[in-house]
Design a protein around this motif. Structure first.
Motif, short mmCIF file in Angstrom:
data_model
loop_
_atom_site.label_atom_id
_atom_site.label_comp_id
_atom_site.label_asym_id
_atom_site.label_seq_id
_atom_site.Cartn_x
_atom_site.Cartn_y
_atom_site.Cartn_z
N UNK A 52 -6.29 -10.54 -3.36
CA UNK A 52 -7.10 -9.93 -2.33
C UNK A 52 -6.31 -9.19 -1.26
N UNK A 53 -4.98 -9.09 -1.43
CA UNK A 53 -4.16 -8.50 -0.36
C UNK A 53 -3.36 -7.29 -0.83
N UNK A 54 -3.37 -7.01 -2.12
CA UNK A 54 -2.53 -5.92 -2.63
C UNK A 54 -3.12 -5.35 -3.91
N UNK A 55 -2.49 -4.31 -4.40
CA UNK A 55 -2.90 -3.61 -5.61
C UNK A 55 -2.63 -4.44 -6.86
N UNK A 56 -1.90 -5.56 -6.69
CA UNK A 56 -1.56 -6.46 -7.77
C UNK A 56 -1.43 -7.86 -7.18
N UNK A 58 0.83 -1.20 0.00
CA UNK A 58 0.00 0.00 0.00
C UNK A 58 0.87 1.26 0.00
N UNK A 59 0.24 2.39 -0.21
CA UNK A 59 0.93 3.68 -0.12
C UNK A 59 0.04 4.66 0.62
N UNK A 60 0.57 5.83 0.89
CA UNK A 60 -0.24 6.87 1.55
C UNK A 60 -1.41 7.30 0.68
N UNK A 104 0.92 7.33 -7.80
CA UNK A 104 0.00 7.42 -8.96
C UNK A 104 -0.96 6.22 -8.94
N UNK A 105 -1.83 6.17 -7.94
CA UNK A 105 -2.73 5.02 -7.83
C UNK A 105 -3.76 4.92 -8.95
N UNK A 106 -3.93 6.00 -9.72
CA UNK A 106 -4.87 5.97 -10.83
C UNK A 106 -4.35 5.15 -12.01
N UNK A 107 -3.05 4.81 -12.00
CA UNK A 107 -2.45 4.04 -13.09
C UNK A 107 -2.32 2.60 -12.61
N UNK A 108 -3.14 1.70 -13.16
CA UNK A 108 -3.19 0.33 -12.68
C UNK A 108 -2.12 -0.57 -13.27
N UNK A 109 -1.75 -0.32 -14.53
CA UNK A 109 -0.85 -1.23 -15.23
C UNK A 109 0.25 -0.46 -15.95
N UNK A 110 1.19 -1.19 -16.53
CA UNK A 110 2.24 -0.58 -17.33
C UNK A 110 1.88 -0.55 -18.81
N UNK A 167 5.57 -7.53 -14.03
CA UNK A 167 5.68 -6.10 -14.27
C UNK A 167 4.48 -5.49 -14.95
N UNK A 168 3.40 -6.26 -15.08
CA UNK A 168 2.22 -5.72 -15.78
C UNK A 168 1.36 -4.84 -14.87
N UNK A 169 1.04 -5.33 -13.69
CA UNK A 169 0.27 -4.53 -12.73
C UNK A 169 1.21 -3.73 -11.83
N UNK A 170 0.75 -2.57 -11.38
CA UNK A 170 1.58 -1.67 -10.58
C UNK A 170 1.10 -1.62 -9.13
N UNK A 171 2.01 -1.28 -8.25
CA UNK A 171 1.62 -0.88 -6.90
C UNK A 171 1.21 0.59 -6.95
N UNK A 172 0.43 1.07 -5.99
CA UNK A 172 -0.16 2.41 -6.12
C UNK A 172 0.85 3.55 -6.08
N UNK A 173 1.84 3.49 -5.17
CA UNK A 173 2.81 4.58 -5.08
C UNK A 173 2.12 5.93 -5.03
#
Length: 332
Positions: free
Chosen positions: A265-269, A152-154, A198-204, A190-196
């Protein structure tokens, strides 16, 4: 609902030309995108229906592995003889998701592009950094029972909702995309991203790129001993609180030669920690080793109140999935 243009290109090149327009989005099964449009979460200016494109729905051998067309339906993928025989972990994960009706419509490419089911993301009357960057994340102190405990991120604690993607991550899949300027491959890790920030960007995935297919390497050594565990509030049509895709390759004496473990179910990816898999190699397949792998996978996990229970739940689910996988193939 906002007005939008709608086109049905006949081939990939025509689709890529249409997707170059500002605000253009591809649509296939529409099982997620149409909900987002109806709720006003997404307002595409142009929908490009890629269903008429021939050749994107095939499932076939690819060397020693398998090629899954982006337009192949989830139900057809799960029930394909090659998937059931060589990648039963993938078949089980797909069949654990959604409902039969949705699996009949949903496509493989679309499954990768699902967006979070966080209630604040879907409610356009509330702030949400994923939907509208800079507005805040009320989920951190609000309704977060379904949300992330890892990565997760802030800015965001949303989770990725797919079951299929958890198995694809465990199986080292590769995503193949095309754009007007050529083709490229994206390792699933490397396809899905963590939120960091820029949480609006889901993938690469880049603007104008289209997923054409997914490839899987040969995974027959994991076909005999694999398990998909999905913990959810009800048996049918519910997203995972925690899910685990686990696969083991065991020697004749029961020691682990190789392992694959991915969580949903536990993370952004889909969440995978290769170091935890390496901890199992050369050790007897048993509870002690499985618990240590679970502890490594969950290192740094953090709850936000309502979802604190997910940490012990995930630990137990990992051990259960690995235990079930290890027992498969044993003689009665």
């Amino acid at each position: 609902m906002n007005p939008f243009d709608f086109t049905q290109p006949a081939d990939v090149d025509a689709a890529l030309a249409a997707l170059a327009a500002p605000g253009a989005r591809p649509i296939a099964g529409g099982t997620n995108l149409l909900d987002l449009i109806k709720e006003g979460v997404m307002t595409p200016a142009h929908l490009v229906d890629i269903n008429p494109i021939a050749g994107l729905d095939t499932i076939e051998e690819d060397g020693t592995g398998l090629r899954l067309g982006a337009l192949a339906r989830n139900a057809d993928t799960a029930c394909h003889p090659l998937v059931r025989e060589r990648y039963p972990l993938l078949a089980a994960a797909i069949l654990a998701g959604a409902s039969p009706q949705l699996r009949n419509m949903a496509t493989n490419g679309g499954n990768l592009l699902q967006r979070t089911r966080c209630v604040y993301f879907y409610d356009v009357g509330t702030p949400c950094n994923k939907r509208e960057p800079g507005t805040g994340c009320p989920a951190k102190a609000g309704i977060n029972r379904q949300l992330a405990i890892l990565g997760t991120s802030a800015q965001c604690i949303a989770t990725h909702p797919s079951d299929m993607c958890v198995a694809l991550r465990a199986l080292d899949a590769t995503v193949h995309v095309r754009a007007a300027n050529g083709e490229r491959t994206i390792p699933f890790a490397g396809f899905h991203r963590l939120p960091g920030d820029t949480p609006d960007v889901d993938t690469t995935l880049q603007p104008g790129e289209l997923i054409t297919h997914i490839t899987l390497p040969d995974a027959r050594r994991f076909a005999q001993r694999c398990e998909y565990v999905k913990v959810r509030d009800r048996l049918s049509y519910a997203f995972a609180l925690v899910s685990v895709a686990a696969a083991l390759d065991l020697a004749a004496d029961g020691t682990v030669r190789a392992a694959r473990i991915a969580l949903g179910g536990v993370a952004h990816k889909p969440w995978r920690v290769e170091e935890a898999e390496e901890l199992l190699v050369g050790r007897p397949a048993g509870e002690t080793a499985f618990e240590q792998a679970a502890e490594r996978i969950l290192r740094g996990a953090r709850g936000y109140g309502q979802n604190d229970f997910k940490i012990p739940l995930a630990r137990n689910a990992i051990v259960q999935a690995l235990t079930n996988a290890a027992r498969k193939g044993d003689k009665p």
